[in-house]
Motif scaffolding. Structure first.
Motif, PDB file in Angstrom:
ATOM      1  N   LEU A 140      39.119  56.405  39.548  1.00 31.05           N
ATOM      2  CA  LEU A 140      38.524  55.074  39.424  1.00 31.05           C
ATOM      3  C   LEU A 140      38.246  54.547  40.832  1.00 31.05           C
ATOM      4  O   LEU A 140      39.155  54.424  41.642  1.00 31.05           O
ATOM      5  CB  LEU A 140      39.502  54.143  38.704  1.00 31.05           C
ATOM      6  N   PRO A 141      36.978  54.286  41.152  1.00 35.07           N
ATOM      7  CA  PRO A 141      36.666  53.834  42.509  1.00 35.07           C
ATOM      8  C   PRO A 141      37.138  52.390  42.734  1.00 35.07           C
ATOM      9  O   PRO A 141      36.609  51.458  42.132  1.00 35.07           O
ATOM     10  CB  PRO A 141      35.139  53.931  42.584  1.00 35.07           C
ATOM     11  N   ILE A 142      38.129  52.201  43.611  1.00 35.42           N
ATOM     12  CA  ILE A 142      38.738  50.877  43.730  1.00 35.42           C
ATOM     13  C   ILE A 142      37.896  49.917  44.559  1.00 35.42           C
ATOM     14  O   ILE A 142      38.175  48.736  44.619  1.00 35.42           O
ATOM     15  CB  ILE A 142      40.170  50.948  44.317  1.00 35.42           C
ATOM     16  N   LYS A 143      36.859  50.446  45.211  1.00 35.04           N
ATOM     17  CA  LYS A 143      36.028  49.546  45.998  1.00 35.04           C
ATOM     18  C   LYS A 143      34.831  49.038  45.201  1.00 35.04           C
ATOM     19  O   LYS A 143      34.057  48.213  45.685  1.00 35.04           O
ATOM     20  CB  LYS A 143      35.558  50.253  47.274  1.00 35.04           C
TER      21      LYS A 143
ATOM     22  N   LEU B 206      35.660  50.919  32.869  1.00 35.46           N
ATOM     23  CA  LEU B 206      36.198  49.586  32.610  1.00 35.46           C
ATOM     24  C   LEU B 206      37.445  49.704  31.728  1.00 35.46           C
ATOM     25  O   LEU B 206      38.471  49.057  31.968  1.00 35.46           O
ATOM     26  CB  LEU B 206      35.142  48.699  31.935  1.00 35.46           C
ATOM     27  N   THR B 207      37.344  50.578  30.721  1.00 36.70           N
ATOM     28  CA  THR B 207      38.515  50.830  29.871  1.00 36.70           C
ATOM     29  C   THR B 207      39.669  51.362  30.715  1.00 36.70           C
ATOM     30  O   THR B 207      40.811  50.921  30.568  1.00 36.70           O
ATOM     31  CB  THR B 207      38.177  51.851  28.766  1.00 36.70           C
ATOM     32  N   ILE B 208      39.360  52.293  31.609  1.00 35.79           N
ATOM     33  CA  ILE B 208      40.412  52.873  32.448  1.00 35.79           C
ATOM     34  C   ILE B 208      41.063  51.787  33.312  1.00 35.79           C
ATOM     35  O   ILE B 208      42.287  51.720  33.430  1.00 35.79           O
ATOM     36  CB  ILE B 208      39.829  54.007  33.327  1.00 35.79           C
ATOM     37  N   LEU B 209      40.233  50.913  33.878  1.00 36.26           N
ATOM     38  CA  LEU B 209      40.793  49.825  34.692  1.00 36.26           C
ATOM     39  C   LEU B 209      41.747  48.967  33.860  1.00 36.26           C
ATOM     40  O   LEU B 209      42.871  48.681  34.285  1.00 36.26           O
ATOM     41  CB  LEU B 209      39.654  48.964  35.267  1.00 36.26           C
ATOM     42  N   LYS B 210      41.304  48.615  32.662  1.00 36.61           N
ATOM     43  CA  LYS B 210      42.155  47.776  31.813  1.00 36.61           C
ATOM     44  C   LYS B 210      43.439  48.517  31.432  1.00 36.61           C
ATOM     45  O   LYS B 210      44.522  47.931  31.400  1.00 36.61           O
ATOM     46  CB  LYS B 210      41.385  47.348  30.549  1.00 36.61           C
ATOM     47  N   ASP B 211      43.306  49.834  31.171  1.00 38.69           N
ATOM     48  CA  ASP B 211      44.487  50.641  30.835  1.00 38.69           C
ATOM     49  C   ASP B 211      45.474  50.672  31.986  1.00 38.69           C
ATOM     50  O   ASP B 211      46.684  50.534  31.793  1.00 38.69           O
ATOM     51  CB  ASP B 211      44.068  52.082  30.493  1.00 38.69           C
ATOM     52  N   ILE B 212      44.948  50.869  33.192  1.00 40.75           N
ATOM     53  CA  ILE B 212      45.831  50.961  34.359  1.00 40.75           C
ATOM     54  C   ILE B 212      46.592  49.646  34.541  1.00 40.75           C
ATOM     55  O   ILE B 212      47.802  49.637  34.783  1.00 40.75           O
ATOM     56  CB  ILE B 212      45.024  51.311  35.628  1.00 40.75           C
TER      57      ILE B 212
ATOM     58  N   MET C 197      34.390  40.827  41.001  1.00 40.55           N
ATOM     59  CA  MET C 197      35.535  41.200  41.816  1.00 40.55           C
ATOM     60  C   MET C 197      35.666  42.714  41.930  1.00 40.55           C
ATOM     61  O   MET C 197      35.326  43.445  41.017  1.00 40.55           O
ATOM     62  CB  MET C 197      36.794  40.606  41.191  1.00 40.55           C
ATOM     63  N   LYS C 198      36.183  43.153  43.084  1.00 36.38           N
ATOM     64  CA  LYS C 198      36.400  44.590  43.260  1.00 36.38           C
ATOM     65  C   LYS C 198      37.705  44.994  42.577  1.00 36.38           C
ATOM     66  O   LYS C 198      38.613  44.175  42.432  1.00 36.38           O
ATOM     67  CB  LYS C 198      36.475  44.930  44.746  1.00 36.38           C
ATOM     68  N   VAL C 199      37.756  46.291  42.227  1.00 25.87           N
ATOM     69  CA  VAL C 199      38.930  46.795  41.515  1.00 25.87           C
ATOM     70  C   VAL C 199      40.211  46.515  42.290  1.00 25.87           C
ATOM     71  O   VAL C 199      41.211  46.046  41.741  1.00 25.87           O
ATOM     72  CB  VAL C 199      38.778  48.307  41.236  1.00 25.87           C
TER      73      VAL C 199
END
Lengths: 242, 123, 287
Positions: free
Chosen positions: C120-123, C134-140, C90-92
């Motif tokens: 963080l590149p959302i595409k 990946l950590t940043i995505l989970k943090d956000i 899945m995309k961000v």
């Protein structure tokens, strides 16, 4: 009725697989029709509903991990997972059963080749409309049972430990492919009661010739589905994230 | 405001001292609003509870007071209070350490007094 | 929803006890630091708290009820966990969209703003993100969840210094702007010391400290000065470590007592939390 996000997520996770499945089916049928017109002789199709049953079994196997993880990540409950599995498997099965019924009706105009399901449902009535409705519901149940069985096997795998998984993956296929024929040849046939012909006999016996038989068939299918769903619920209830 | 995270002095005390210093130096005038707990917390990357604890010390000392729903304000007379307090502490804070250091350096008493006089004349 | 209580929690993996009789309370509107070495049981604890795994014995209690009896309460808890549960393909931005569907309180706009701030590149798809991103995505996701309890398991794993600082800044901002409780598990005690209010230290499955940061700081102090002077002073003290540089020495002393008489040649400063943490978790291990 508002469709819950969990159901939406379930469906969207296999949307593409269903599209690909039907592209392949339609392409195969198209080729078949084309060939019947071009060459002499008859091209026979396999059963669409039978393909769908196998397809949904495989989908059922792959239907657990992604939604389970995503729902757990999104603070959803396990009960929600179970409920949304049932609802989405119902929606998907109904959708596919509808398409398959329409395709069966359409293709019956081009080539007459009744499927197993329509043969069973047709046995009860000569009314074409009733027969179609009957086909739809029979397929729906069979699809859902197949779907839930795949899901059930995946859940057993997920919950079981390594040894258990090895046992299942080795012994089940071995038993079906080697054990059964061996039993048939060396045990049942010498005892004068062929296992395969017994199953064949039972299937024919179920095939309803009257309304009571049909009702019995639906009750049988429904209790099968209910039992599977109950097992699935119990397996999901204590499933841990890994 | 400057904080020293390595100091033995707890951060909340440092916060209280810094706000007091700001009032003393006229950066915060009487009856003006003190930066909110959250502003200070975000500005210095501190837990708001730490900042609040520091502010509460000043509330207890009647240097600042809470206006319900608005925030903290500097009390009237806060500056005088602070001056009074610092005058009282002057001996302990400065004279003590001055003399201690002078002793280490073998600077005579008269020498110190001379130095102080010189500093005053220079002004 | 009120506090979350852990009551006599034990968790065994086969013969290994991952958690031993853990009793804890997480109160509303606080920031907790959950400190422990690798394998101490932090992840197990957080997974039990968020109902992802089940304790072998004991219970998670909210409002006097076992969490298993009130599954709806789960929706008040968000865990940014150690293992990635997000769909790899899945995309961000789709992750953001689905999270918003599942969690109505999720702040999608803030998520986009944070993604921009962290670059963080959302595409991109989840599977193509580096460890750090990946950590940043989970943090956000966790920062924007706005649930009553938000747990972070190793939120700075793989992050560079710049991104770490940003994470703590945003964490504090979110904390100030709503009344959620945040629990941050980490082994970088110094990084979080100023922003957390309470500190929980876990070692080999047992809770060895559950206190405020301030009182942990009062467990010791640092003495520095000339080597001979320091050595003389620390002779009868409980020293947990020291650093020497040229002629000066800093000794880290574990002592709850106030410093009474300090020679003028010595300076006293705050205990080195990282050293204290290492010592605490080492000591318990050797017992």
């Amino acid at each position: 009725m508002k469709i819950s996000p969990s159901v939406k997520f379930h469906i969207s996770s296999i949307k593409n697989a269903i599209v690909v499945f039907y592209i392949v089916i339609v392409a195969t049928m198209g080729t078949g029709v084309y060939l019947t017109q071009r060459i002499q002789g008859v091209v026979k199709f396999g059963d669409i509903s039978f393909s769908s049953i196998i397809f949904l079994f495989v989908i059922g196997i792959m239907f657990f991990r992604t939604p389970f993880n995503m729902l757990m990540q999104s603070s959803m409950t396990r009960k929600e997972l179970w409920k949304s599995f049932i609802i989405s498997s119902l929606i998907i099965s109904a959708f596919m059963s509808a398409i398959d019924t329409i395709m069966a009706v359409v293709s019956s105009f081009i080539i007459s080749d009744a499927s197993i399901v329509s043969a069973i449902s047709g046995a009860y009535t000569n009314n074409a409309g009733l027969s179609i409705i009957n086909t739809f519901f029979l397929q729906l149940f069979l699809y859902m049972i197949s779907f839930s069985s795949g899901y059930f096997i995946r859940l057993i795998y997920y919950r079981g430990n390594n040894l258990f998984r090895v046992i299942i993956s080795v012994f089940v296929p071995t038993f079906l492919l080697i054990g059964l024929p061996v039993l048939e040849t060396y045990v049942f046939i010498p005892m004068n009661c062929s296992l395969f012909s017994t199953v064949d006999f039972l299937v024919r016996a179920i095939s309803p010739a009257n309304i009571l038989g049909l009702l019995f068939l639906y009750v049988f299918l429904f209790s099968n589905l209910a039992l599977l769903s109950l097992f699935n619920k119990l397996l999901i209830k204590r499933a841990e994230v890994r | 405001m400057r904080l020293n995270p390595d100091s033995q002095k707890p951060l909340y005390l440092q916060i209280a001292e810094q706000i007091e210093e700001d009032i003393f130096l006229g950066r915060l005038e009487e009856e003006t609003q003190v930066p909110s707990t959250n502003e200070v917390a975000l500005g210095y990357q501190l837990n708001p509870a730490t900042v609040l604890k520091g502010m509460n010390i000043l509330v207890d000392e009647r240097v600042i007071y809470k206006k319900r729903g608005i925030g903290m304000f500097v009390c009237t007379g806060a500056l005088n209070n602070i001056k009074q307090k610092r005058q009282n502490n002057f001996y302990a804070e400065y004279v003590d350490s001055l003399v201690a250091e002078a002793k280490k350096l073998n600077i005579e008493r008269e020498e110190i007094i001379k130095m102080i006089n010189r500093r005053y004349i220079d002004e | 929803m009120s506090n979350i209580n852990l009551v006599n929690i034990n968790k065994n993996y086969r013969d290994v006890a991952a958690l031993k009789n853990v009793n804890l309370t997480f109160e509303r509107n606080k920031i907790y630091g959950l400190l422990g070495r690798n394998g101490a049981g932090k992840t197990t604890l957080l997974n039990i708290l968020s109902n992802r795994i089940f304790p072998t014995s004991g219970q998670v209690v909210i409002d006097d009820k076992n969490i298993n009896d009130i599954p709806k309460q789960i929706s008040n808890i968000y865990l940014s966990g150690e293992s990635n549960l997000l769909p790899e393909s899945m995309k961000v931005k789709e992750i953001f969209k689905w999270t918003k569907e599942f969690i109505p309180s999720f702040d999608g706009e803030l998520a986009l703003r944070l993604a921009q701030a962290f670059e963080l590149p959302i595409k991109k798809r989840v599977q193509s993100l580096s460890t750090g991103y990946l950590t940043i995505l989970k943090d956000i996701l966790a920062l924007c969840a706005n649930t009553e309890f938000v747990f972070f398991d190793e939120p700075v794993l793989g992050l560079d210094a710049n991104h770490r600082e940003m994470f703590y800044k945003f964490l504090l901002e979110c904390y100030v702007n709503n009344d959620s409780t945040y629990v941050v598990s980490t082994h970088h005690i110094d990084e979080v010391a100023n922003i957390i209010e309470n500190i929980i230290i876990i070692n080999e499955g047992s809770i060895i400290r559950d206190t405020t940061c301030e009182s942990l700081l009062s467990e010791g102090y640092t003495i520095s000065g000339k080597i001979e002077d320091v050595d003389k002073y620390i002779a009868d003290k409980n020293v947990i470590g020291f650093d020497t540089l040229a002629n000066t020495k800093s000794a880290y002393i574990l002592s709850a007592e106030k410093i009474t008489e300090l020679p003028e040649s010595l300076q006293v400063s705050r205990i080195n939390l990282q050293k204290l943490f290492i010592e605490l978790t080492k000591k318990e291990a050797s017992k």
